[in-house]
Design a protein around this motif. Structure first.
Motif, PDB file in Angstrom:
ATOM      1  N   ARG A 278       0.832  -1.190   0.000  1.00 44.19           N
ATOM      2  CA  ARG A 278       0.000   0.000   0.000  1.00 44.19           C
ATOM      3  C   ARG A 278       0.873   1.249   0.000  1.00 44.19           C
ATOM      4  NH1 ARG A 278      -3.547   2.319   5.021  1.00 44.19           N
ATOM      5  NH2 ARG A 278      -1.435   2.780   5.751  1.00 44.19           N
ATOM      6  N   VAL A 279       0.475   2.248  -0.740  1.00 45.85           N
ATOM      7  CA  VAL A 279       1.128   3.554  -0.704  1.00 45.85           C
ATOM      8  C   VAL A 279       0.107   4.569  -0.216  1.00 45.85           C
ATOM      9  CG1 VAL A 279       2.170   5.400  -2.060  1.00 45.85           C
ATOM     10  CG2 VAL A 279       2.799   3.018  -2.516  1.00 45.85           C
ATOM     11  N   ASP A 280       0.371   5.137   0.940  1.00 48.60           N
ATOM     12  CA  ASP A 280      -0.498   6.177   1.493  1.00 48.60           C
ATOM     13  C   ASP A 280      -0.044   7.507   0.903  1.00 48.60           C
ATOM     14  OD1 ASP A 280      -1.786   8.124   3.044  1.00 48.60           O
ATOM     15  OD2 ASP A 280      -1.787   6.856   4.833  1.00 48.60           O
ATOM     16  N   ALA A 281      -0.689   7.888  -0.194  1.00 45.58           N
ATOM     17  CA  ALA A 281      -0.251   9.077  -0.938  1.00 45.58           C
ATOM     18  C   ALA A 281      -0.363  10.346  -0.104  1.00 45.58           C
ATOM     19  CB  ALA A 281      -1.068   9.208  -2.225  1.00 45.58           C
ATOM     20  N   GLU A 282      -1.427  10.467   0.674  1.00 48.83           N
ATOM     21  CA  GLU A 282      -1.639  11.683   1.455  1.00 48.83           C
ATOM     22  C   GLU A 282      -0.582  11.830   2.551  1.00 48.83           C
ATOM     23  OE1 GLU A 282      -5.150  13.843   4.143  1.00 48.83           O
ATOM     24  OE2 GLU A 282      -5.547  11.966   3.078  1.00 48.83           O
ATOM     25  N   PHE A 283      -0.327  10.748   3.278  1.00 49.04           N
ATOM     26  CA  PHE A 283       0.654  10.807   4.355  1.00 49.04           C
ATOM     27  C   PHE A 283       2.061  11.009   3.795  1.00 49.04           C
ATOM     28  CE2 PHE A 283       3.340   8.935   7.742  1.00 49.04           C
ATOM     29  CZ  PHE A 283       2.868   9.664   8.827  1.00 49.04           C
ATOM     30  N   THR A 284       2.376  10.346   2.682  1.00 52.77           N
ATOM     31  CA  THR A 284       3.689  10.508   2.054  1.00 52.77           C
ATOM     32  C   THR A 284       3.889  11.945   1.589  1.00 52.77           C
ATOM     33  OG1 THR A 284       3.716   8.190   1.337  1.00 52.77           O
ATOM     34  CG2 THR A 284       5.195   9.713   0.191  1.00 52.77           C
TER      35      THR A 284
END
Length: 296
Positions: A278-284
């Motif tokens: 999973r890639v958490d785009a917002e947190f990244t």
């Protein structure tokens, strides 16, 4: 346009003689002209240390932690102690010489100098970096590779210089070529007894629930300056942070994984040993915004 800049230190350490009797601590020189002796141990043996420092909007980031790590690496190699004040002044001068840009980078290098001369060589090189937005958003595919020694090598075999940021980067480049052969972009090193260490040019950071972690200390890995900034970022948002000794299988169970470094910042791991992550785009994005504008 000034996209690169170079300063040569006349006396990189107060513990060694100055070069050519120079009075000023450093001089700005033409970065496109030859400056290094072919006999310098940086070139012939990789006998030296370095740091790479991110520059955001004309401000070197985590400068003092980088200078402290630079001095620790020099001590590990029994190099003369860097004159930190002179290095700081040279860094700031190089930064000021570069054209204004959202992102740039600085590399500091201290070598043992020409063999037998007794005077170390030091320089500061600055450049405007390319666009890392794609890797920060799309992420990287990683494979796990054996580093070839135990997780306690720093204690059992200090002569292997584990944990020092040395110029000897042939292995770090070789593993990236191996990653490419395996259809990946980057690498996470594992110790020969099965514990997660670091990337060849990055620190491993991962999230589990509301906490941010990185592999434990004393593992013969670099103390991550960018990781330290991200721990501050997390703590300011009420998250807990910590260090853990973990296996690659345990890392695979993390909610999110990032490879973090001074210039690339936080690159999410989107594939781990062939397994989609999973890639958490917002947190990244929040992490990278913080890193670009940090004032530490």
């Amino acid at each position: 346009m000034t996209r690169t800049a170079l300063a040569i230190l006349s006396r990189p350490s107060l513990d060694a003689p100055a070069h050519d009797g120079a009075i000023e601590p450093f001089a700005l020189v033409d970065p496109t002209s030859p400056q290094l002796s072919a006999l310098d141990l940086a070139a012939t043996r990789g006998d030296g240390v370095f740091e790479t420092i991110s520059v955001g909007d004309g401000r070197p980031q985590a400068l003092e932690p980088h200078l402290r790590r630079f001095a620790r690496s020099a001590a590990t190699l029994d190099l003369p102690a860097p004159d930190v004040d002179a290095w700081r002044e040279a860094i700031l001068s190089v930064v000021a010489t570069l054209d204004p840009a959202p992102e740039a980078a600085i590399k500091t290098v201290l070598s043992r100098g020409v063999e037998g001369d007794g005077r170390p060589t030091g320089w500061v090189y600055g450049w405007i970096v390319g666009d890392h937005s794609r890797v920060r958003t799309e992420g990287v595919r990683v494979v796990v590779l054996d580093r070839g020694y135990r997780h306690d090598v720093e204690r059992t075999s200090p002569w292997l210089l584990a944990g020092a940021k040395t110029l000897s980067y042939a292995v770090n480049r070789a593993v990236l070529r191996e990653a490419a052969r395996r259809g990946a972009d980057d690498v996470i090193f594992v110790s020969s007894d099965g514990y997660v260490l670091e990337g060849p040019t990055s620190t491993v950071v991962y999230r589990r629930g509301g906490a941010l972690f990185t592999p434990g200390t004393g593992l013969g890995i670099l103390e991550g300056t960018t990781q330290g900034s991200l721990f501050t970022f997390a703590e300011e948002r009420g998250m807990s942070t910590g260090y853990e000794l973990l296996t690659p299988a345990e890392l695979a169970e993390a909610d999110d994984i990032w490879l973090v470094s001074s210039v690339r910042h936080a690159a999410p791991v989107r594939e781990y040993e062939g397994r989609p992550m999973r890639v958490d785009a917002e947190f990244t994005a929040a992490m990278n915004d913080y890193l670009r504008t940090r004032v530490d």
